[in-house]
Design an enzyme around this catalytic site. Structure first.
Site, short mmCIF file in Angstrom:
data_model
loop_
_atom_site.label_atom_id
_atom_site.label_comp_id
_atom_site.label_asym_id
_atom_site.label_seq_id
_atom_site.Cartn_x
_atom_site.Cartn_y
_atom_site.Cartn_z
N SER A 1 0.84 -1.15 -0.08
CA SER A 1 -0.07 -0.08 0.12
C SER A 1 0.75 1.18 0.12
O SER A 1 1.03 1.89 1.03
CB SER A 1 -0.93 -0.13 1.44
N PRO A 2 1.62 1.66 -0.91
CA PRO A 2 2.49 2.48 -1.10
C PRO A 2 1.68 4.11 -1.06
O PRO A 2 2.62 4.90 -0.92
CB PRO A 2 3.24 2.50 -2.28
N LYS A 3 0.67 4.03 -1.47
CA LYS A 3 -0.12 5.35 -1.31
C LYS A 3 -1.11 5.52 -0.12
O LYS A 3 -1.76 6.66 -0.05
CB LYS A 3 -1.09 5.64 -2.66
N THR A 4 -0.52 4.84 1.02
CA THR A 4 -1.27 5.35 2.44
C THR A 4 -0.28 6.09 3.09
O THR A 4 0.81 5.68 3.48
CB THR A 4 -1.50 3.89 3.04
N HIS B 1 4.73 10.57 -1.45
CA HIS B 1 4.74 9.90 -0.04
C HIS B 1 6.29 9.47 -0.11
O HIS B 1 7.20 9.79 0.98
CB HIS B 1 4.08 8.81 0.25
#
Lengths: 319, 325
Positions: free
Chosen positions: A101-104, A140
């Protein structure tokens, strides 16, 4: 988990707290049974304030199902510290969760907390580069990288960044995040390991670099924004008129490459700015360029180019 | 493909969100639910159908999100308080003239305690910092009439440190310019009457550059267009009085083409699935562009303009004139 939580003997001492008890929700959420159980039990252990290894198991279940559950992350971190769990092992798990989940927002904040405690920036930068391989513009990831550099502020860390950014720009010369990072490492005042000479050298180097990239692929808004930014970088005061007419910004060199798509709107805009900076003598040239943008080369921003014409004419009239 | 705004369909879409038992869409999950209600309500207000969601039910729902331990609001009952949900709660209550229902003293304390030494705000006890949270804090305090309690100098100096070489603003100091962060920083500066911190010609131009040949707007150079930028970018331009710098007919066509002509709602771009977030921001963008038949939106607060004016909070922004329908 093979068995459901309510069926597992080691959890029978916990009183789960349901989501909807005596509450009439406006828009009820219907969860999967596994998520419902996990969050009911989570509310139960939060109520008693328990901090134990099984809490790590429970919070891991929650954040795998819903990486945005910030309370679960927060409670997990508090638990890790309270029971003196291995943060190195936690980092291994977090690496897997980051890739999933790299966009959390939450997973990146967790990394930040872990690194603040672990102080191991070199492999962290390497991992950061790995994540960028999957998505070279992940906001992020870049932001975390910038935080690492400033937080640890070590010369060896800063030193590797220029070649890192060049690698990424070689893959995609239009990666705005990479251009931004390049500006950050060249001019960011958070780098206390840099000298005044380094700063001056940075402006010269960066102007040359930007021009080379523009010559290769002129239709690149990031590179043009960069060129302007580098020319006016606060560390090095450059006269606006000099930028246009001086050899410092020799507009003939390098020439555009064979495959370059010309004419290029950003170049026309730049020429207009150069002429505008000359005052009354440059006005008619500047207006010619702006007109060509409004009518031919950048018609979607016609109103903006017409504004530039009106504005320049008004200013010239005022002097 | 439609060339008009399908208001009745979108109103129905928003009404149905509460009833759809199978809807596991991202924006309606518990961690954003109160935000979803705010987006739905704001869209309804702009479309002049505020009554489509029951006011009393909505107010009671907001109050059920109160986290008494923290003294603020969570995104859903029995969730920990967060500054994002607290602002949504305040906005919803203000829209329904029910601000008296909340404990303003406790909420103000919650907000103020989240400010960090650098001037940025955290979202909650987890400690994540972001200019989005700074905006939420400034807007919340303003709506509650407590802006005088804010350390303005520290707040403004942090915003100034987020200004980048391209005129834009990032998530934290040093981060890349991004349209959503540009909006939160610019709007916060507007509330604090410190737009002098903005390099207006450079930022105005950066914002105008977001428009792509298909008429849509992106959030930073070389990224895809997305309807939500119709809010972030347009609102920022309205605050800076530069809305005339983009092609409004091209953008209007783009937003309308992202509607779902069967189920209602608006998606991030044509062909994708609609959701409440993009429905709100698509309609917000159209309102700022002067689309006929809509109510005015205040781009600083992203709330009905008439309400913000009544509360005495209007600032000097400029939208495009409303066209006759």
């Amino acid at each position: 988990m093979a068995l459901k939580l309510p069926e597992r003997p080691e959890w029978t001492d916990v009183v789960p707290v349901p989501q909807y008890e005596n509450i009439q929700p406006l828009a009820p959420i219907f969860y999967s049974p596994e998520y419902k159980d996990a969050t009911d039990y989570f509310r139960g252990i939060v109520k008693t304030g328990e901090k134990s290894p099984r809490v790590l198991e429970l919070t891991e279940t929650i954040i795998r199902l819903n990486p945005a559950h910030y309370s679960a992350w927060q409670y997990r971190y508090e638990t890790l510290i309270t029971i003196s769990a291995s943060l190195e092992l936690e980092l291994v798990l977090t690496n897997a969760l980051t890739k999933a989940s790299p966009k959390t927002y939450q997973v990146w904040h967790h990394r930040r907390l872990l690194q603040t405690a672990l102080c191991d920036p070199v492999p962290e930068l390497a991992f950061n580069e790995e994540v960028l391989k999957a998505d070279a513009k992940n906001y992020h990831t870049w932001s975390h990288r910038q935080w690492l550099l400033v937080h640890f502020d070590q010369a060896e860390l800063w030193a590797g960044e220029l070649s890192f950014v060049e690698r990424l720009l070689a893959e995609d010369v239009r990666n705005n995040s990479a251009w931004h990072h390049r500006f950050f490492i060249s001019f960011e005042t958070g780098n206390t390991t840099r000298t005044r000479d380094d700063a001056d050298e940075a402006v010269r180097r960066e102007l040359a670099f930007a021009k080379e990239r523009i010559a290769l692929a002129p239709n690149n808004a990031s590179a043009w924004n960069y060129l302007r930014g580098a020319a006016f970088a606060e560390l090095y005061v450059v006269d606006a008129v000099e930028v246009g007419t001086d050899d410092v910004l020799d507009l003939e060199n390098p020439a555009p490459s064979e495959g370059a798509e010309l004419p290029c709107a950003a170049a026309i805009e730049f020429m207009a700015d150069v002429h505008e900076a000359r005052g009354k003598e440059g006005l008619s040239e500047a207006v010619k360029y702006w007109r060509s943008l409004a009518h031919t080369h950048d018609t979607i921003r016609k109103s903006y180019w017409e504004f530039r014409i009106r504005d320049a004419v008004a200013n010239a009239g005022a002097t | 493909m439609s060339d008009t705004l399908l208001i009745d369909l979108h109103v129905q879409y928003i009404r149905n969100l509460g009833n759809n038992k199978d809807d596991l869409s991202y924006h309606m999950t518990a961690h954003r639910l109160i935000n979803g209600v705010y987006w739905g309500l704001t869209a309804l207000c702009i479309m002049k159908h505020k009554e489509a969601l029951d006011a009393q039910e909505t107010i009671e729902y907001v109050m059920s999100c109160w986290d008494d331990e923290a003294g603020a609001f969570g995104p859903h009952p029995r969730h920990d308080a967060h500054i994002l949900s607290t602002l949504s709660a305040i906005q919803i209550l203000a829209t329904h003239d029910a601000l008296a229902r909340l404990n303003a003293t406790r909420v103000v304390d919650f907000v103020l305690n989240l400010q960090q030494p650098s001037g940025v705000f955290a979202g909650d006890a987890f400690g994540e910092t972001d200019t989005r949270f700074l905006y939420c804090a400034v807007s919340a305090l303003s709506l509650l009439g407590a802006l005088d309690r804010l350390d303005r100098e520290r707040t403004v100096s942090y915003l100034a440190s987020c200004r980048n070489f391209d005129g834009g603003f990032g998530r934290v100091a040093g981060a890349e310019s991004h349209a959503a962060q540009v909006w939160v920083c610019t709007a916060a500066l507007a509330i604090l009457d410190r737009l002098d911190v903005v390099d207006v010609p450079t930022l105005g131009w950066w914002l105008a550059e977001r428009q792509l040949p298909n008429g849509g707007l992106n959030g930073r150079p070389e990224k895809l267009e997305d309807v939500c930028y119709s809010h972030w970018v347009l609102s920022s331009m309205a605050i800076l009085n530069k809305l005339t710098w983009i092609d409004s007919s091209a953008l209007t066509r783009f937003i309308l083409s992202a509607q779902d002509p069967e189920g209602g709602g608006i998606a991030d771009r044509p062909g994708d699935m609609a959701d409440i977030f993009h429905t709100c921001f698509g309609v917000a963008g159209l309102s700022l562009l002067g689309y006929p038949g809509l109510d005015d939106l205040d781009p600083v607060y992203c709330m009905p303009a008439s309400l913000i004016e009544r509360m005495g909070l209007k600032t000097g922004w400029k939208a495009l004139p409303r066209r006759e329908g």
